[in-house]
Design an enzyme around this catalytic site. Structure first.
Site, PDB file in Angstrom:
ATOM      1  N   ARG A  58     -29.638  22.116  17.429  1.00 57.40           N
ATOM      2  CA  ARG A  58     -30.491  22.569  16.320  1.00 57.40           C
ATOM      3  C   ARG A  58     -30.009  23.894  15.750  1.00 57.40           C
ATOM      4  O   ARG A  58     -30.059  24.105  14.542  1.00 57.40           O
ATOM      5  CB  ARG A  58     -31.965  22.657  16.748  1.00 57.40           C
ATOM      6  CG  ARG A  58     -32.876  22.883  15.544  1.00 57.40           C
ATOM      7  CD  ARG A  58     -34.350  22.686  15.856  1.00 57.40           C
ATOM      8  NE  ARG A  58     -34.844  23.689  16.784  1.00 57.40           N
ATOM      9  CZ  ARG A  58     -36.081  23.691  17.273  1.00 57.40           C
ATOM     10  NH1 ARG A  58     -36.933  22.754  16.935  1.00 57.40           N
ATOM     11  NH2 ARG A  58     -36.463  24.633  18.115  1.00 57.40           N
ATOM     12  N   ARG A 111     -19.903  36.588   1.723  1.00 59.58           N
ATOM     13  CA  ARG A 111     -18.446  36.619   1.944  1.00 59.58           C
ATOM     14  C   ARG A 111     -17.991  37.946   2.533  1.00 59.58           C
ATOM     15  O   ARG A 111     -16.919  38.051   3.104  1.00 59.58           O
ATOM     16  CB  ARG A 111     -17.698  36.365   0.621  1.00 59.58           C
ATOM     17  CG  ARG A 111     -17.827  34.940   0.137  1.00 59.58           C
ATOM     18  CD  ARG A 111     -17.230  34.792  -1.230  1.00 59.58           C
ATOM     19  NE  ARG A 111     -17.805  35.743  -2.175  1.00 59.58           N
ATOM     20  CZ  ARG A 111     -17.451  35.865  -3.455  1.00 59.58           C
ATOM     21  NH1 ARG A 111     -16.523  35.079  -3.928  1.00 59.58           N
ATOM     22  NH2 ARG A 111     -18.029  36.752  -4.233  1.00 59.58           N
ATOM     23  N   LYS A 157     -34.434  26.879  11.348  1.00 57.85           N
ATOM     24  CA  LYS A 157     -35.035  27.920  12.188  1.00 57.85           C
ATOM     25  C   LYS A 157     -34.279  29.224  11.906  1.00 57.85           C
ATOM     26  O   LYS A 157     -33.420  29.643  12.678  1.00 57.85           O
ATOM     27  CB  LYS A 157     -34.982  27.503  13.662  1.00 57.85           C
ATOM     28  CG  LYS A 157     -36.064  28.175  14.501  1.00 57.85           C
ATOM     29  CD  LYS A 157     -36.264  27.433  15.806  1.00 57.85           C
ATOM     30  CE  LYS A 157     -37.036  28.274  16.813  1.00 57.85           C
ATOM     31  NZ  LYS A 157     -38.382  28.657  16.431  1.00 57.85           N
ATOM     32  N   GLU A 190     -47.947  22.419   9.840  1.00 55.19           N
ATOM     33  CA  GLU A 190     -47.787  22.731  11.263  1.00 55.19           C
ATOM     34  C   GLU A 190     -48.545  24.017  11.549  1.00 55.19           C
ATOM     35  O   GLU A 190     -49.309  24.493  10.698  1.00 55.19           O
ATOM     36  CB  GLU A 190     -46.303  22.879  11.609  1.00 55.19           C
ATOM     37  CG  GLU A 190     -45.607  23.986  10.818  1.00 55.19           C
ATOM     38  CD  GLU A 190     -44.136  24.153  11.177  1.00 55.19           C
ATOM     39  OE1 GLU A 190     -43.735  23.802  12.286  1.00 55.19           O
ATOM     40  OE2 GLU A 190     -43.389  24.674  10.324  1.00 55.19           O
TER      41      GLU A 190
END
Ligand code: PMP
Length: 297
Positions: A58, A111, A157, A190
């Protein structure tokens, strides 16, 4: 995690392991300047890193979504975690895996970043008190909406957790430990740091990923356990009245594991006590915590 003993935690910073009190990163790290990075929270149960592969996968997926090239391979990251846990000497605890875009200048341009910060923190974990597993939690719904996936996908995440932090403040103001976040359309998404699942007529229902949430590794584990028990499991679209009318409700998360919910917004859920399916799945989950892990020692 306990906020008081961080100085004693074991920390890996770019290849070196030290005590929490000695761990430092640059003020020019874009993880700090812009929340430009990714993280994972992982549990250590009896010397085993639980769902290690899933968490490493993940963090690489989150990094990929942010076009962030991590400075190590998944195997090297697992090895670094194992090394840090070993150095901590802990058998039970919490592992925080962090990777940032590294040191850049004060501009946004990625960058300019060296993309080289990997941090691993291993320490003790403070859990919900046992009474909540026995008697259940009370939730509130917060006004702060979950980030819309079109702006910043909750499935990533990332270190930019301000959306959840703002919601958590409302949860705390309401005198709760956890609260429900709706998505930008008003559907249930959630909680601030946990997934939410309902039981209705013997079947589990939980918001689908497209509702804008972090697809939890614990939730996936519970899905597999439910399937083994022959309990139907559906990822769907839910509204608050579905939550209020549920027979059972529970949360899943790495820290929370499986925690029963008995009230939401002052309404009693089901009988007002942890339900039989929740209790069975909590039992099943605790059984696999020492089985589905990578042994460290
Ligand atoms: N949702 C959010 C917003 C989270 O931060 C987390 C992790 N604490 C979860 C759900 C649960 O995910 P997992 O089971 O993978 O820990």
């Amino acid at each position: 995690m306990s906020g008081t003993d961080w100085q004693e935690m074991t920390v890996y910073v770019n290849g070196e392991i030290m005590k929490g009190s000695e761990a430092k990163i640059s003020v020019f790290d874009h993880g700090l300047l812009y929340g430009d990075g990714v993280f994972e929270g992982i549990r250590l149960y009896d010397g085993c890193i639980f769902k290690c592969q899933e968490h490493v996968d993940r963090i690489f997926q989150s990094a990929h979504a942010l076009r962030l090239n991590l400075s190590m391979t998944p195997d090297e990251m697992t090895a670094a975690m194992v090394e840090t846990v070993k150095a901590s000497g802990l058998r039970d605890g919490y592992i925080r895996l962090i990777a940032t875009r590294g040191i850049g200048d004060l501009g946004l341009d990625p960058r300019k970043c060296n993309g080289k910060s990997v941090i691993i923190i291993v320490g003790a974990i403070s859990l919900y008190p046992t009474e909540f597993y026995e008697n259940g939690l009370s939730l509130c719904t917060v006004g702060v909406r979950r980030n819309t996936p079109a702006a910043l996908s909750p499935a990533i995440k990332s270190l930019n957790y301000l959306n959840n932090v703002m919601a958590k403040m409302q949860v705390t103001d309401a005198g709760c430990l956890e609260g429900i976040m709706l998505n930008h359309e008003g559907y249930v998404a959630e909680c601030t740091g946990d997934n939410i699942l309902l039981v209705k007529n013997g079947a589990i229902r939980t918001p689908a990923d497209h509702c804008g949430l972090l697809p939890g590794i614990t939730r996936n584990a519970v899905r597999d356990l439910a399937t083994k028990r022959g309990i139907p499991y559906e990822e769907t679209v839910l509204i608050l009245p579905d939550v209020y009318a549920a027979d059972e409700c529970f949360l899943t998360g790495t820290a929370a594991e499986v925690v029963p919910v008995v009230a939401v917004d002052g309404r009693t859920i089901g009988t007002g006590e942890p339900g039989p399916i929740t209790k069975a799945l909590l039992g099943d989950f605790r059984e696999i915590t020492t089985r589905d892990g990578v042994p460290v020692y």
